[in-house]
Design an enzyme around this catalytic site. Structure first.
Site, short mmCIF file in Angstrom:
data_model
loop_
_atom_site.label_atom_id
_atom_site.label_comp_id
_atom_site.label_asym_id
_atom_site.label_seq_id
_atom_site.Cartn_x
_atom_site.Cartn_y
_atom_site.Cartn_z
CE1 TYR A 79 15.57 31.66 6.88
CE2 TYR A 79 15.52 29.32 6.32
CZ TYR A 79 15.47 30.66 5.94
OH TYR A 79 15.32 30.97 4.62
CE LYS B 286 -0.47 -0.23 5.05
NZ LYS B 286 -1.28 -0.79 6.13
#
Ligand SMILES: *Cc1c(COP(=O)(O)O)cnc(C)c1O
Length: 367
Positions: free
Chosen positions: A262, A51
């Site tokens: 950052y 899946k």
């Protein structure tokens, strides 16, 4: 892929692979892992769960490799996934669809000889015995499946229909010693007495590893095929099916006191050499690995410094002679194990793989 990138007139020029992160799939490793589970459950059929595009690693390649290794039964979540698996595998193998049929698509199962898993009385009624089917009974997960009070009704509704499989699913089998496993095992055995002729299946990867009591006629192995799952120190490691690596763009020498990335969340405590790598959360490399994950280069773990950006990561390469622009750093693979990275990211191995899916370029030996 967006329409824009499929249009050759406006797509960007092809870049050299060495400037890109890449996810490589090792189909031989997937086959080796299937054989590992076959040895663990010699009396059961070892079905392959493919899946979500084989957990992001490519359902067509994975399904073909698994069939070659000996898998004869496959599971997908959706009908569309099952249709892809059928085209990849040809006529022979059994393919079950876990989510089962809907009003809109029930008629399509027959064409490709796909077998629905019936998860509710409504789905039993909808299916109406139009072909072979599996029945999913709920033994404690409360997700899909016929509940205990509905079981007698299901048995009546299916009388004479001849189930291809009676299955249930364990909620806690990633912890092999969890008390819930034995509770669900007993409930499953009790429920199975109502369907004396049906082949039985309870376990996915975790349950298969618990032991023979959990194997029944068929086990449904997913994540284990792709290199992860419930293994304690006594068990040999599974083979790494996915390797993620990315190239160094720049190497810098920095002074103590310099900050990185950052938010300036990491400050160099001493003189350091760092490398900026072309990998980021846009590639599916989770931002939660900021300041926690690592890359592997020159035989050593190179910690991630500060925050992961959209397309870039900074790692500590102090004392690493191999750290040169263009060098590939491994972020997932034999040297950066899936279960280790998942633990550092605070998530499950399943999410690591499926998040990388479709964002990093995939290349494989037999794509
Ligand atoms: C996903 C799934 C599996 C496979 O589980 P793994 O833990 O990946 O082995 C088996 N059975 C059902 C019902 C599932 O949803």
């Amino acid at each position: 892929m967006t329409a824009a990138t499929q249009d050759s007139a406006i797509s960007p020029p092809a870049r050299k692979p060495s400037r890109l992160a890449r996810l490589r799939v090792d189909y031989a490793a997937i086959q080796e892992n299937w054989r590992f589970f076959k040895k663990r459950a010699p009396s059961a059929a070892v079905a392959a769960v493919v899946k979500a595009d084989a957990y992001g690693l490519g359902a067509v390649g994975a399904a073909r490799a698994l069939a070659q290794a000996g898998a004869r039964t496959f599971f997908t979540a959706t009908l569309a996934e099952a249709q892809i698996a059928r085209r990849a595998l040809g006529e022979g193998p059994q393919i079950f669809v876990l989510n089962g049929p809907s009003e809109a698509d029930a008629a399509e199962y027959g064409e490709a000889k796909l077998i629905p898993v019936l998860n509710s009385l409504a789905q039993i009624k909808l299916w109406g015995g139009r072909g072979p089917a599996a029945l999913h009974i709920d033994t404690g997960m409360n997700r899909l499946g016929i509940g205990p009070e509905e079981l007698p009704h299901a048995a009546v509704a299916l009388k004479g229909a001849g189930l291809s499989l009676l299955m249930s699913h364990l909620a806690c089998s990633s912890d092999l010693k969890h008390a819930m496993n034995a509770v669900q095992l007993q409930r499953f055995k009790d429920a199975a007495t109502l369907f004396p002729k049906a082949p039985l299946s309870l376990s996915a990867t975790g349950g298969t590893l618990i032991g023979p009591d959990y194997h029944f006629d068929l086990v449904r192995v997913g994540i284990g095929l792709y290199g992860s799952g419930g293994l304690d120190a006594d068990n040999p490691a599974l083979a790494a099916a996915a390797t993620l690596d990315a190239p160094i763009l720049q190497v810098r020498d920095v002074e103590a006191g310099e900050a990185f990335g950052y938010g300036a969340t990491f400050t160099a405590p001493k003189k350091m050499r760092t490398a900026t790598v072309a990998l980021g959360y846009a590639d599916g490399y989770l931002r939660s690995l900021s300041g926690r994950g690592y890359g592997v280069l020159g035989g050593g773990k190179r910690p991630i410094l500060g925050r992961i950006s959209m397309d870039l990561i900074i790692i500590d390469v102090t004392g690493c002679a191999e750290a040169q622009p263009g060098a590939m750093v491994e972020f997932l693979g034999p040297n950066a194990p899936l279960d280790d990275i998942a633990a550092l990211a605070g998530t499950a191995s399943y999410e690591i793989l499926t998040t990388l899916a479709g964002t990093v370029r995939k290349t494989g030996a037999r794509a």
